[in-house]
Design a protein around this motif. Structure first.
Motif, PDB file in Angstrom:
ATOM      1  N   LEU A  83       4.594 -41.431 -58.107  1.00  0.00           N
ATOM      2  CA  LEU A  83       3.677 -41.036 -59.261  1.00  0.00           C
ATOM      3  C   LEU A  83       4.067 -41.526 -60.753  1.00  0.00           C
ATOM      4  CD1 LEU A  83       1.248 -39.352 -60.514  1.00  0.00           C
ATOM      5  CD2 LEU A  83       2.708 -37.342 -60.394  1.00  0.00           C
ATOM      6  N   LEU A  84       5.348 -41.257 -60.796  1.00  0.00           N
ATOM      7  CA  LEU A  84       6.010 -41.724 -62.369  1.00  0.00           C
ATOM      8  C   LEU A  84       5.790 -43.273 -62.567  1.00  0.00           C
ATOM      9  CD1 LEU A  84       8.948 -39.241 -62.703  1.00  0.00           C
ATOM     10  CD2 LEU A  84       6.488 -39.059 -63.529  1.00  0.00           C
ATOM     11  N   SER A  85       5.916 -43.955 -61.371  1.00  0.00           N
ATOM     12  CA  SER A  85       6.109 -45.438 -61.305  1.00  0.00           C
ATOM     13  C   SER A  85       4.503 -45.729 -61.640  1.00  0.00           C
ATOM     14  CB  SER A  85       6.494 -45.888 -60.017  1.00  0.00           C
ATOM     15  OG  SER A  85       7.879 -45.777 -59.783  1.00  0.00           O
ATOM     16  N   GLY A  86       3.537 -45.110 -61.079  1.00  0.00           N
ATOM     17  CA  GLY A  86       2.292 -45.207 -61.603  1.00  0.00           C
ATOM     18  C   GLY A  86       1.857 -45.047 -62.913  1.00  0.00           C
ATOM     19  N   ILE A  87       2.346 -44.001 -63.396  1.00  0.00           N
ATOM     20  CA  ILE A  87       2.080 -43.703 -64.880  1.00  0.00           C
ATOM     21  C   ILE A  87       2.790 -44.814 -65.634  1.00  0.00           C
ATOM     22  CG2 ILE A  87       2.557 -42.055 -66.850  1.00  0.00           C
ATOM     23  CD1 ILE A  87       2.438 -39.854 -64.561  1.00  0.00           C
ATOM     24  N   ALA A  88       3.837 -45.233 -65.326  1.00  0.00           N
ATOM     25  CA  ALA A  88       4.558 -46.143 -66.122  1.00  0.00           C
ATOM     26  C   ALA A  88       3.825 -47.451 -66.241  1.00  0.00           C
ATOM     27  CB  ALA A  88       6.028 -46.586 -65.769  1.00  0.00           C
ATOM     28  N   LEU A  89       3.303 -47.838 -64.774  1.00  0.00           N
ATOM     29  CA  LEU A  89       2.456 -49.081 -64.679  1.00  0.00           C
ATOM     30  C   LEU A  89       1.139 -49.040 -65.587  1.00  0.00           C
ATOM     31  CD1 LEU A  89       2.440 -51.814 -63.284  1.00  0.00           C
ATOM     32  CD2 LEU A  89       1.157 -50.271 -61.135  1.00  0.00           C
ATOM     33  N   PHE A  90       0.615 -47.953 -65.317  1.00  0.00           N
ATOM     34  CA  PHE A  90      -0.554 -47.816 -66.261  1.00  0.00           C
ATOM     35  C   PHE A  90      -0.345 -47.947 -67.810  1.00  0.00           C
ATOM     36  CE2 PHE A  90      -4.320 -45.433 -67.983  1.00  0.00           C
ATOM     37  CZ  PHE A  90      -5.333 -45.576 -67.048  1.00  0.00           C
ATOM     38  N   GLY A  91       0.762 -47.206 -68.473  1.00  0.00           N
ATOM     39  CA  GLY A  91       1.049 -47.495 -69.713  1.00  0.00           C
ATOM     40  C   GLY A  91       1.320 -48.861 -69.925  1.00  0.00           C
ATOM     41  N   LEU A  92       2.062 -49.752 -69.236  1.00  0.00           N
ATOM     42  CA  LEU A  92       2.149 -51.122 -69.446  1.00  0.00           C
ATOM     43  C   LEU A  92       1.001 -51.975 -69.404  1.00  0.00           C
ATOM     44  CD1 LEU A  92       5.468 -51.582 -67.488  1.00  0.00           C
ATOM     45  CD2 LEU A  92       5.290 -51.649 -69.703  1.00  0.00           C
ATOM     46  N   ALA A  93       0.136 -51.503 -68.440  1.00  0.00           N
ATOM     47  CA  ALA A  93      -1.141 -52.464 -68.318  1.00  0.00           C
ATOM     48  C   ALA A  93      -1.929 -52.135 -69.603  1.00  0.00           C
ATOM     49  CB  ALA A  93      -1.735 -51.874 -67.061  1.00  0.00           C
ATOM     50  N   SER A  94      -1.914 -50.916 -70.064  1.00  0.00           N
ATOM     51  CA  SER A  94      -2.756 -50.582 -71.369  1.00  0.00           C
ATOM     52  C   SER A  94      -2.179 -51.384 -72.361  1.00  0.00           C
ATOM     53  CB  SER A  94      -2.655 -49.016 -71.396  1.00  0.00           C
ATOM     54  OG  SER A  94      -2.916 -48.395 -70.341  1.00  0.00           O
ATOM     55  N   LEU A  95      -0.741 -51.735 -72.681  1.00  0.00           N
ATOM     56  CA  LEU A  95      -0.234 -52.259 -73.791  1.00  0.00           C
ATOM     57  C   LEU A  95      -0.749 -53.870 -73.513  1.00  0.00           C
ATOM     58  CD1 LEU A  95       1.440 -52.827 -75.994  1.00  0.00           C
ATOM     59  CD2 LEU A  95       3.522 -53.114 -74.478  1.00  0.00           C
ATOM     60  N   GLY A  96      -0.616 -54.094 -72.508  1.00  0.00           N
ATOM     61  CA  GLY A  96      -1.223 -55.560 -71.994  1.00  0.00           C
ATOM     62  C   GLY A  96      -2.594 -55.945 -72.299  1.00  0.00           C
ATOM     63  N   GLY A  97      -3.425 -54.814 -72.022  1.00  0.00           N
ATOM     64  CA  GLY A  97      -4.891 -55.021 -72.332  1.00  0.00           C
ATOM     65  C   GLY A  97      -5.015 -55.114 -74.154  1.00  0.00           C
ATOM     66  N   ALA A  98      -4.146 -54.184 -74.769  1.00  0.00           N
ATOM     67  CA  ALA A  98      -4.564 -54.044 -76.195  1.00  0.00           C
ATOM     68  C   ALA A  98      -4.085 -55.441 -76.784  1.00  0.00           C
ATOM     69  CB  ALA A  98      -3.453 -52.739 -76.729  1.00  0.00           C
ATOM     70  N   LEU A  99      -2.928 -56.222 -76.129  1.00  0.00           N
ATOM     71  CA  LEU A  99      -2.799 -57.286 -76.703  1.00  0.00           C
ATOM     72  C   LEU A  99      -3.471 -58.665 -76.116  1.00  0.00           C
ATOM     73  CD1 LEU A  99       1.053 -56.669 -76.714  1.00  0.00           C
ATOM     74  CD2 LEU A  99      -0.268 -56.428 -78.619  1.00  0.00           C
ATOM     75  N   ALA A 100      -4.336 -58.422 -75.346  1.00  0.00           N
ATOM     76  CA  ALA A 100      -5.196 -59.663 -74.653  1.00  0.00           C
ATOM     77  C   ALA A 100      -5.837 -60.215 -75.682  1.00  0.00           C
ATOM     78  CB  ALA A 100      -6.173 -59.176 -73.512  1.00  0.00           C
ATOM     79  N   SER A 101      -5.756 -61.686 -75.320  1.00  0.00           N
ATOM     80  CA  SER A 101      -6.717 -62.397 -76.289  1.00  0.00           C
ATOM     81  C   SER A 101      -7.520 -63.291 -75.582  1.00  0.00           C
ATOM     82  CB  SER A 101      -5.388 -63.388 -76.886  1.00  0.00           C
ATOM     83  OG  SER A 101      -4.804 -64.272 -76.090  1.00  0.00           O
ATOM     84  N   SER A 102      -7.445 -63.076 -74.405  1.00  0.00           N
ATOM     85  CA  SER A 102      -8.944 -63.884 -73.352  1.00  0.00           C
ATOM     86  C   SER A 102      -9.381 -62.866 -72.407  1.00  0.00           C
ATOM     87  CB  SER A 102      -8.274 -64.821 -72.752  1.00  0.00           C
ATOM     88  OG  SER A 102      -7.470 -64.606 -71.719  1.00  0.00           O
ATOM     89  N   THR A 103     -10.601 -63.074 -72.054  1.00  0.00           N
ATOM     90  CA  THR A 103     -11.436 -62.271 -71.093  1.00  0.00           C
ATOM     91  C   THR A 103     -10.522 -62.107 -69.840  1.00  0.00           C
ATOM     92  OG1 THR A 103     -13.496 -63.053 -72.095  1.00  0.00           O
ATOM     93  CG2 THR A 103     -13.467 -61.868 -69.800  1.00  0.00           C
ATOM     94  N   ALA A 104      -9.830 -63.333 -69.456  1.00  0.00           N
ATOM     95  CA  ALA A 104      -9.053 -63.127 -68.216  1.00  0.00           C
ATOM     96  C   ALA A 104      -7.897 -62.154 -68.272  1.00  0.00           C
ATOM     97  CB  ALA A 104      -8.731 -64.626 -67.970  1.00  0.00           C
ATOM     98  N   GLN A 105      -7.341 -62.249 -69.412  1.00  0.00           N
ATOM     99  CA  GLN A 105      -6.221 -61.149 -69.567  1.00  0.00           C
ATOM    100  C   GLN A 105      -6.709 -59.915 -69.747  1.00  0.00           C
ATOM    101  OE1 GLN A 105      -4.363 -62.564 -73.151  1.00  0.00           O
ATOM    102  NE2 GLN A 105      -3.492 -64.572 -72.537  1.00  0.00           N
ATOM    103  N   VAL A 106      -7.653 -59.773 -70.220  1.00  0.00           N
ATOM    104  CA  VAL A 106      -8.503 -58.266 -69.966  1.00  0.00           C
ATOM    105  C   VAL A 106      -8.772 -57.821 -68.583  1.00  0.00           C
ATOM    106  CG1 VAL A 106     -10.363 -56.850 -70.876  1.00  0.00           C
ATOM    107  CG2 VAL A 106      -9.475 -58.494 -72.359  1.00  0.00           C
ATOM    108  N   VAL A 107      -9.231 -58.773 -68.029  1.00  0.00           N
ATOM    109  CA  VAL A 107      -9.717 -58.583 -66.628  1.00  0.00           C
ATOM    110  C   VAL A 107      -8.181 -58.335 -65.721  1.00  0.00           C
ATOM    111  CG1 VAL A 107     -10.523 -59.573 -64.117  1.00  0.00           C
ATOM    112  CG2 VAL A 107     -11.807 -59.827 -66.306  1.00  0.00           C
ATOM    113  N   ALA A 108      -7.216 -58.959 -65.817  1.00  0.00           N
ATOM    114  CA  ALA A 108      -6.080 -58.875 -65.257  1.00  0.00           C
ATOM    115  C   ALA A 108      -5.430 -57.402 -65.527  1.00  0.00           C
ATOM    116  CB  ALA A 108      -5.013 -59.816 -65.545  1.00  0.00           C
ATOM    117  N   ALA A 109      -5.488 -57.370 -67.030  1.00  0.00           N
ATOM    118  CA  ALA A 109      -4.843 -55.656 -67.323  1.00  0.00           C
ATOM    119  C   ALA A 109      -5.775 -54.707 -66.542  1.00  0.00           C
ATOM    120  CB  ALA A 109      -4.844 -55.707 -69.120  1.00  0.00           C
ATOM    121  N   ARG A 110      -6.911 -54.919 -66.493  1.00  0.00           N
ATOM    122  CA  ARG A 110      -7.822 -53.591 -65.876  1.00  0.00           C
ATOM    123  C   ARG A 110      -7.476 -53.530 -64.366  1.00  0.00           C
ATOM    124  NH1 ARG A 110     -10.663 -49.672 -67.444  1.00  0.00           N
ATOM    125  NH2 ARG A 110     -12.409 -50.222 -66.256  1.00  0.00           N
ATOM    126  N   ALA A 111      -7.242 -54.797 -64.058  1.00  0.00           N
ATOM    127  CA  ALA A 111      -6.767 -54.812 -62.373  1.00  0.00           C
ATOM    128  C   ALA A 111      -5.374 -53.901 -62.269  1.00  0.00           C
ATOM    129  CB  ALA A 111      -6.537 -56.288 -61.859  1.00  0.00           C
TER     130      ALA A 111
END
Length: 517
Positions: A83-111
Motif C-alpha cells: 500500500l505504501l509503495s502504491g502511494i509513493a508511486l502515485f506521488g512520483l507519477a503525479s510529479l512526472g505529470g506536473a513536469l510533462a512537456s508532451s502528450t505522450a509524457q502525460v499519458v505515461a504519467a497517467r498510466a
C-alpha cells in the motif's frame, strides 16, 4: 514481555482510518480531476482527440489490469508494504505529470498513476479488518466508501479552482502533498505486516497473463464504444478476444492449486451476492455521475467549479446513509437494509428521469440526495457482507477481486449508458438547415451544439440541443432506476439471512497481538 494492545482497542485506529481514507480520496480525485483539464492540455500540448482519450484510457487500463494480482502480492508480501509503495508511486507519477512537456509524457504519467491506484484501493480496504473489530468494521467501511465516492464530484471542483489560478500541471502537483501526508500517516499509524513463511507457492504467471490480457481487451473495446459504436470492428474484435481470454482465465484459476484469485469465494453467498449488489450499484451510480455533471454544465450553465459543488448533495446523502446503516443493519439485517437502499436509489434515479428543459437545480439536488442515500444504504452493508466472508489471511485477494469486478462494472456502465445518452440526444436534436460541418458538430455533443448556436446566433438550436440532452439523460436515469429495482428484487430473494451473516472468522489472539503499529 506482554504484547502491546491490539490497534482495534486503541484510539489510534481512527487516525489509521484517516490515513486510509486520505489515500483513497486522492485516487477518487485523480480519476475525475483530469476531465476539466483536457481542453487546456489540448491547447497547450496540441493534443488531438485520440491522444486526449488515452490520457483517461491509459489510467483506466493499468488500474483495471493491475488490481487482480496486487491483492495476492499484498497477501504474500504485506498489505502495508505494498500500500505504501502504491502511494509513493502515485506521488512520483503525479510529479512526472506536473513536469510533462508532451502528450505522450502525460499519458505515461497517467498510466503509472493507474498502477499506484490499483495498489491503493484494494489494499487499503484489506487492512480495515486488522484495524477495527467486527462491531466497528461497518462504520469504518462507511467512512472508506464515502472517501472513495467523495473524490469523484470533488475532482472537477478542485481542478476548476486550480486551473483558474495556476497552470494545467497543478492538477498533478496537487497530489504531492496529499500523497506525502498519506504516506507519512500510513508509516506511523497502520498495523505492521504479519510475518509470513519464507516459502511461498510459485506465482501463477500464465493466469496473470490471461487475466491481464482479457481485462485489457475488455476495457480497450469498451472505452471505444462511445466513439465508434457497438458494431465497429475495433470494438467487436477486442470484446470477443476478452470473452475468450477471460473464459480461459476462469478455467485456469479453477484448476490451479495456487490461483491469483480464489474463485471459490463465490461459493459463499455473502461474497457472491455482496459483490453482485456492489456491481449493480456501481454500474448505476457511475452512469449517474457520468451524465449529471454534463447536465449541470451544458444545460444549466455552471462552470466546472460550480458543477462540482452542485453534485455534493449526492455525497451528503451517502454520508447520511453511512451513519444510518451502522445501527440499522444489526437491527433489521442486510436482507432488509440493502433492498431498501436499492429501492431508494431507484426512486431517486426515476424521479430524476422526470426532468425537463425547464427543471431547476433544486429538483436536481433533491433526487441527487435520494440517490446518494440509496447508494450508501446499499453499498456499505454489501461491502461489509463481502469483508465478513473473507479469510483473515487472504483479504487482499478478496478485496482485489471485489474491486476489479466493481471497476469493470463501472466501465461497462459508463460505456453502455453513454451510448444510451447519445442515442437519446441524436433522436431529438434538430440540425435541419445547418451547414454540413456545423450540423456534424452540433450532433456530436450538446457542448458542440452550444458552440455552433453561439457562432450562428441560433437560439433555436441551443434550445433543441438542451431538450435533446435532457431526453437522453432521462433515458439513462430510467435505465439506472430499472437496474436498481432489479438488484433490489434479487437482494430480497437471495441475500443471506441474519444467521448466515453473523458467521465471521474470529481472529486468533496472536493475530490480534500482531495488529499493532
Amino acid at each position: 514481555m506482554s504484547a502491546p494492545p491490539p490497534l482495534s482497542s486503541s484510539p489510534r485506529r481512527w487516525l489509521a482510518l484517516a490515513a486510509l481514507t486520505l489515500s483513497v480520496l486522492i485516487v477518487g480525485l485523480d480519476g475525475t480531476v483530469i476531465n476539466v483539464a483536457l481542453p487546456t492540455i489540448a491547447g497547450e500540448l496540441h493534443a488531438d482527440s485520440a491522444q486526449l482519450q488515452w490520457i483517461g484510457g491509459g489510467y483506466l487500463l493499468t488500474l483495471s489490469v493491475a488490481m487482480l494480482p496486487v491483492g495476492l502480492l499484498g497477501d504474500r508480501y504485506g498489505h502495508k508494504r505494498l500500500l505504501l509503495s502504491g502511494i509513493a508511486l502515485f506521488g512520483l507519477a503525479s510529479l512526472g505529470g506536473a513536469l510533462a512537456s508532451s502528450t505522450a509524457q502525460v499519458v505515461a504519467a497517467r498510466a503509472v498513476l493507474g498502477l499506484g491506484a490499483a495498489a491503493i484501493t484494494p489494499l487499503s480496504m484489506a487492512i480495515l479488518p486488522r484495524v477495527f473489530a467486527k462491531e466497528e468494521l461497518p462504520r469504518a467501511i462507511a467512512a472508506w466508501t464515502a472517501a472513495t465516492a467523495l473524490g469523484m464530484p470533488v475532482g472537477p471542483l478542485v481542478g476548476g479552482w486550480l486551473l483558474n489560478h495556476f497552470w494545467w500541471g497543478s492538477i498533478f502537483l496537487f497530489n504531492l502533498p496529499v500523497a506525502a501526508l498519506a504516506l507519512t500517516a500510513g508509516l506511523w499509524l497502520l498495523p505492521r505486516d504479519r510475518t509470513r513463511a519464507r516459502e511461498t507457492p510459485a506465482f501463477d504467471t500464465l493466469g496473470t497473463l490471461l487475466g491481464g490480457l482479457g481485462i485489457t481487451a475488455l476495457v480497450y473495446g469498451t472505452i471505444l464504444i462511445p466513439q465508434l459504436g457497438w458494431t465497429h470492428a475495433r470494438v467487436v474484435v477486442p470484446l470477443a478476444a476478452a470473452a475468450v481470454l477471460l473464459t480461459a482465465f476462469v478455467v485456469r484459476e479453477r484448476r490451479h492449486p495456487h490461483p491469483i484469485v480464489d474463485l471459490g469465494l463465490f461459493a459463499d453467498r455473502r461474497f457472491l451476492w455482496g459483490t453482485l449488489i456492489a456491481v449493480f450499484v456501481n454500474f448505476a451510480v457511475m452512469g449517474i455521475l457520468f451524465v449529471v455533471p454534463q447536465y449541470l454544465e451544458a444545460v444549466l450553465g455552471n462552470d466546472s467549479f460550480g458543477t462540482g459543488l452542485r453534485v455534493l448533495p449526492l455525497i451528503g446523502g451517502l454520508m447520511a446513509a453511512a451513519a444510518a446503516s451502522e445501527p440499522l443493519v444489526p437491527r433489521l439485517g442486510v436482507r432488509t437494509v440493502i433492498p431498501f437502499g436499492l429501492f431508494v436509489l431507484a426512486a431517486g434515479a426515476l424521479l430524476g428521469a422526470t426532468s425537463d428543459g425547464s427543471t431547476g437545480y433544486g429538483f436536481t439536488a433533491l433526487w441527487l440526495s435520494l440517490t446518494g442515500l440509496g447508494f450508501g444504504l446499499a453499498v456499505v452493508p454489501a461491502t461489509s457482507l463481502v469483508m465478513g466472508s473473507l479469510p483473515t489471511d487472504n483479504t487482499g485477494s478478496g478485496t482485489s477481486l471485489l474491486e476489479t469486478v466493481q471497476q469493470l462494472g463501472g466501465v461497462l456502465g459508463v460505456a453502455g449508458l453513454g451510448s444510451l445518452l447519445g442515442y437519446g440526444y441524436l433522436a431529438r436534436v434538430r440540425t435541419d438547415g445547418l451547414p454540413a460541418q456545423a450540423a456534424h458538430t452540433a450532433r456530436d455533443s450538446v457542448s458542440g451544439a452550444d458552440e455552433v448556436a453561439r457562432q450562428l446566433h441560433d437560439t433555436g438550436l441551443a434550445a433543441s440541443a438542451h431538450e435533446a440532452f435532457v431526453h437522453g439523460m432521462n433515458l439513462v436515469l430510467t435505465a439506472c432506476g430499472t437496474i436498481s429495482l432489479l438488484a433490489a428484487v434479487l437482494a430480497l430473494l437471495f441475500l443471506p439471512g441474519r444467521a448466515t451473516c453473523s458467521r465471521t472468522v474470529a481472529r486468533s489472539p496472536r493475530e490480534h497481538a500482531e495488529s499493532v503499529a
